[in-house]
Design a protein around this motif. Structure first.
Motif, PDB file in Angstrom:
ATOM      1  N   ASN A  77       5.761 -15.668  10.253  1.00 33.18           N
ATOM      2  CA  ASN A  77       5.702 -14.666  11.145  1.00 33.18           C
ATOM      3  C   ASN A  77       4.813 -13.583  10.675  1.00 33.18           C
ATOM      4  N   ALA A  78       3.766 -13.531  11.559  1.00 33.83           N
ATOM      5  CA  ALA A  78       2.697 -12.581  11.009  1.00 33.83           C
ATOM      6  C   ALA A  78       2.068 -11.746  12.436  1.00 33.83           C
ATOM      7  N   SER A  79       1.286 -10.962  12.292  1.00 29.84           N
ATOM      8  CA  SER A  79       0.695 -10.255  13.378  1.00 29.84           C
ATOM      9  C   SER A  79      -0.470 -11.126  13.916  1.00 29.84           C
ATOM     10  N   ARG A  80      -0.735 -10.856  15.178  1.00 31.71           N
ATOM     11  CA  ARG A  80      -1.914 -11.808  15.817  1.00 31.71           C
ATOM     12  C   ARG A  80      -3.065 -11.870  15.019  1.00 31.71           C
ATOM     13  N   ALA A  81      -3.416 -10.630  14.474  1.00 28.51           N
ATOM     14  CA  ALA A  81      -4.639 -10.334  13.914  1.00 28.51           C
ATOM     15  C   ALA A  81      -4.889 -11.298  12.599  1.00 28.51           C
ATOM     16  N   VAL A  82      -3.837 -11.118  11.985  1.00 31.18           N
ATOM     17  CA  VAL A  82      -3.585 -11.831  10.455  1.00 31.18           C
ATOM     18  C   VAL A  82      -3.648 -13.469  10.863  1.00 31.18           C
ATOM     19  N   ALA A  83      -2.649 -13.700  11.828  1.00 27.87           N
ATOM     20  CA  ALA A  83      -2.874 -15.217  12.151  1.00 27.87           C
ATOM     21  C   ALA A  83      -4.280 -15.754  12.680  1.00 27.87           C
ATOM     22  N   GLY A 100      -8.032  -5.719   8.043  1.00 24.54           N
ATOM     23  CA  GLY A 100      -7.431  -4.475   8.159  1.00 24.54           C
ATOM     24  C   GLY A 100      -7.670  -3.714   6.512  1.00 24.54           C
ATOM     25  N   GLU A 101      -6.628  -3.059   6.506  1.00 23.40           N
ATOM     26  CA  GLU A 101      -6.503  -2.428   4.787  1.00 23.40           C
ATOM     27  C   GLU A 101      -5.050  -2.607   4.427  1.00 23.40           C
ATOM     28  N   GLN A 102      -4.500  -3.635   5.128  1.00 24.14           N
ATOM     29  CA  GLN A 102      -2.924  -3.973   4.769  1.00 24.14           C
ATOM     30  C   GLN A 102      -2.547  -5.407   4.285  1.00 24.14           C
ATOM     31  N   ASP A 127       0.119  -2.985   0.639  1.00 21.87           N
ATOM     32  CA  ASP A 127       0.880  -1.521   0.633  1.00 21.87           C
ATOM     33  C   ASP A 127       1.239  -1.194  -0.749  1.00 21.87           C
ATOM     34  N   PRO A 128       1.693  -2.216  -1.466  1.00 20.77           N
ATOM     35  CA  PRO A 128       2.119  -1.572  -2.665  1.00 20.77           C
ATOM     36  C   PRO A 128       1.149  -1.218  -3.797  1.00 20.77           C
ATOM     37  N   TYR A 129       0.079  -1.921  -3.615  1.00 19.89           N
ATOM     38  CA  TYR A 129      -1.224  -1.645  -4.462  1.00 19.89           C
ATOM     39  C   TYR A 129      -1.691  -0.197  -3.738  1.00 19.89           C
ATOM     40  N   GLN A 130      -1.769   0.143  -2.598  1.00 18.23           N
ATOM     41  CA  GLN A 130      -2.107   1.282  -2.143  1.00 18.23           C
ATOM     42  C   GLN A 130      -1.380   2.326  -2.626  1.00 18.23           C
ATOM     43  N   ASP A 131      -0.044   2.201  -2.586  1.00 17.44           N
ATOM     44  CA  ASP A 131       0.897   3.369  -3.065  1.00 17.44           C
ATOM     45  C   ASP A 131       0.492   3.570  -4.444  1.00 17.44           C
TER      46      ASP A 131
END
Length: 428
Positions: A77-83, A100-102, A127-131
């Motif tokens: 289950n993923a966003s359209r852009a990722v799929a 993107g950046e995610q 996200d964890p790496y960016q945090d």
């Protein structure tokens, strides 16, 4: 501080870039490992492959797509852009791509016996790496600020301690007056640049003070030596103006004035010669016999009341001193002897290997033992001078002039009479 700020900025930037690169590589490695794990769970049969075990997407650290050619077999289950990005990677080589950046995608072809059956695409959230990167960047900024503050405080303290001698020297110099010739910074033995500077300035101040003392002494000596001929000129001129005189009397008075003027000229030339002698600018010689004769003539001209007996050698005695300068050395000794002697003054010239000696003896009260050195100090007079005029500069002048020429003036204590000896180096 500017250099420290620049260094910290470069350090924080370099740390951030390095950390970002390492985190990006770590995310790519995780996506690759996840794709390899998914590929290893596939079973290839009859030219097709089937998943042996379907992982639970809820607990999986990432997302995995399985493609057989262009056909999608498994999809999370993923966003359209990722799929869409995962589908685009299905037909390509092994590679990583960031959406993107995610999200970081990694495509791993499934190959067996040289034949490609499909592709596994793994996705890892960034996200964890960016945090982590943001947290590390903020921490680096805080650490840099703390280091900057610590460097500022430490630098101010160190510079304050290092420049403390300069502050002390500035305060001392501001408090000194022009008459404080003996004041020095006196920071002790030099051990660094600032204390060496203070020692150099102390040496310079010592030279300046010596020069000023020399000028003061020169002025006092000039005043002392010119006082008698000036008084004689003034007295003669005053007597000439009081009443009319005969031509012979005017001629005699003018002759006396001329002789006094000549004495003044010789005095000035002698003092200038002494200054040149101290500076090493003169290399003249003279005959001691002529020096003694001129000095005795000046004493008699000044009204000496005692007999002067002279003992001179037959041969010339040349000394490495200008004649007028040597006469100014001898004149105070003769003047004192004729002033304090009761009946006779004896002058004797002797010669040794390297020194010519001029001894001046009188039958006056003599010099006490405790006055042997003090009578040569400027302004100091012996007990025998009570009741006699004088400024106490004659012997000081004679000794200084003698020392400037490499000679000496000494006094021998003797209650039977005064005995002064002038010694001068012989000319080579």
């Amino acid at each position: 501080m500017g250099a420290v700020v620049l260094a910290l900025a470069v350090g924080v930037a370099a740390f951030t870039l390095l950390l970002s690169h390492r985190l990006s590589a770590s995310a790519t490695s995780l996506a690759r490992a996840q794709a390899q794990a998914a590929a290893s769970s596939l079973d290839i049969r009859g030219g097709r492959f089937f998943p042996r075990e379907v992982p639970d997407q809820g607990t999986s650290p990432g997302q995995v797509w399985v493609f057989a050619g262009e056909r999608q077999i498994e999809a999370p289950n993923a966003s359209r852009a990722v799929a869409a990005a995962a589908r685009a990677l299905a037909s390509g080589p092994e590679r990583a791509e960031t959406v993107g950046e995610q999200t970081r995608l990694y495509a791993l072809p499934v190959v067996e016996n040289g034949r490609r059956f499909g592709t596994v695409v793994s996705a890892v959230a960034l996200d964890p790496y960016q945090d982590t990167e943001r947290t590390a960047f903020v921490g680096a900024l805080i650490l840099a600020a703390l280091l900057l503050a610590a460097v500022a405080v430490l630098s101010r303290w160190m510079l304050g301690r290092a420049l403390e001698p300069v502050s002390r020297m500035t305060a001392d110099a501001a408090a000194w007056r022009a008459s404080d010739l003996d004041r020095r910074f006196d920071l002790g033995e030099p051990y660094d640049e600032l204390t060496r500077l203070a020692a150099t300035l102390d040496d310079l101040l010592e030279q300046i003070a010596a020069s000023l003392r020399h000028e003061q002494r020169f002025t006092a000596e000039l005043s002392h030596e010119l006082r008698t001929p000036l008084a004689r000129i003034s007295g003669e001129a005053e007597l000439m103006l009081r009443r009319e005189r005969a031509a012979d009397e005017y001629r005699e008075a003018l002759g006396s004035i001329q002789r006094s003027a000549d004495t003044m000229a010789r005095t000035v030339e002698a003092l200038v010669g002494a200054a040149q002698q101290e500076a090493g600018l003169t290399r003249t010689t003279s005959d001691v016999r002529d020096v003694v004769s001129c000095a005795i003539g000046s004493s008699r001209q000044n009204g000496a009341l005692v007999a002067i007996r002279v003992s001179l050698p037959d041969e010339p005695v040349r000394v490495a001193v200008d004649g007028q300068l040597a006469e100014r050395m001898l004149q105070p000794l003769l003047d004192n002897a004729t002033r304090y002697g009761r009946s006779v003054v004896n002058v004797r010239v002797d010669r040794s290997n390297t020194v010519a000696s001029i001894a001046v003896d009188d039958d006056g009260p003599g010099v006490a033992g405790d006055e042997r050195d003090t009578i040569f100090e400027p302004g100091r007079r012996g007990r025998a001078s009570v009741g006699h005029d004088g400024a106490g500069l004659g012997l000081a002048l004679a000794q200084r002039l003698a020392r400037s020429a490499g000679g000496t003036v000494t006094a021998e204590p003797d209650e039977a009479g005064g005995r002064f000896t002038l010694k001068l180096p012989l000319a080579p």
